[in-house]
Design a protein around this motif. Structure first.
Motif, short mmCIF file in Angstrom:
data_model
loop_
_atom_site.label_atom_id
_atom_site.label_comp_id
_atom_site.label_asym_id
_atom_site.label_seq_id
_atom_site.Cartn_x
_atom_site.Cartn_y
_atom_site.Cartn_z
N ASP A 61 0.83 -1.22 0.00
CA ASP A 61 0.00 0.00 0.00
C ASP A 61 0.86 1.26 0.00
O ASP A 61 0.51 2.27 0.60
CB ASP A 61 -0.96 0.02 1.20
N SER A 62 2.02 1.19 -0.64
CA SER A 62 2.96 2.30 -0.65
C SER A 62 3.78 2.23 -1.93
O SER A 62 3.61 1.31 -2.73
CB SER A 62 3.88 2.18 0.59
N ASN A 102 0.96 6.48 4.02
CA ASN A 102 1.83 5.43 3.50
C ASN A 102 2.95 5.94 2.59
O ASN A 102 3.43 5.21 1.73
CB ASN A 102 1.03 4.34 2.80
N ARG A 130 -4.17 -3.55 10.89
CA ARG A 130 -3.83 -4.25 9.64
C ARG A 130 -2.65 -5.21 9.80
O ARG A 130 -2.24 -5.83 8.84
CB ARG A 130 -3.53 -3.23 8.53
N ARG A 134 -0.20 -8.46 7.06
CA ARG A 134 1.11 -8.02 6.58
C ARG A 134 2.21 -8.97 7.00
O ARG A 134 2.56 -9.06 8.19
CB ARG A 134 1.40 -6.61 7.10
#
Length: 182
Positions: A61-62, A102, A130, A134
């Motif tokens: 997400d980055s 992020n 989250r 991960r």
């Protein structure tokens, strides 16, 4: 049994366990991770700190270069929001900026878990909402606490659900030594 520490007034408070995600992908993230662990281990309200092995991961997400990630296990008498403030001070000392959610960063410190407590305030959610999705959190967390169970399930089962996320353990010259700071 939790260890106890006297505060500045001489009162004794039990030390609680917390797990902190640590990582970065700008500058020298390996050095930043080790410096953050060293800085936190020197805090008067942190009795023990253990750093997991370091891992290289692709951004999730980055954007930007690969990340170096690890998890720290600490014993502390700091309350959750006070610990968060200390972590944010360490991030700022490493040049952390937050231009957007992020964004790539020099250092990221996330309070993942705090003595099994559930905290939901505008500035802090624990367990981290989250982390169960991960691999870059689950693998180093499993290295430190293989029997830990999150609200979503045991670490091994959660890690199996993230097998599509590439994660490589970083080989280091002192990788065989116990990475304990205290």
């Amino acid at each position: 049994m939790a260890a106890s520490h006297p505060d500045r007034a001489g009162h004794v408070a039990p030390a609680l366990h917390a797990f902190i995600g640590v990582g970065g992908n700008l500058g020298d993230p390996i050095r930043a991770v080790h410096q953050a662990a060293d800085t936190l281990s020197q805090h008067p309200q942190v009795r023990a700190l253990r750093l997991s092995p370091l891992y290289i991961t692709a951004p999730v997400d980055s954007t930007g270069p690969a990340y170096v990630n690890a998890v720290m296990r600490i014993e502390t008498t700091l309350m959750p929001h006070a610990l968060l403030a200390v972590l944010q001070q360490i991030e700022q000392a490493h040049g952390r900026t937050r231009p957007w959610r992020n964004a790539p960063r020099t250092l990221d410190l996330d309070l993942l878990w705090y003595d099994g407590r559930h905290i939901h305030t505008p500035d802090l959610i624990v367990p981290h909402p989250r982390m169960h999705q991960r691999a870059f959190v689950l693998q180093p967390l499993q290295d430190l606490a293989p029997d830990l169970t999150l609200p979503q399930g045991p670490l091994a089962a959660l890690l199996a659900q993230c097998r599509d996320q590439k994660i490589d353990r970083l080989a280091a010259p002192n990788d065989t030594q116990d990475p304990e700071f205290s």
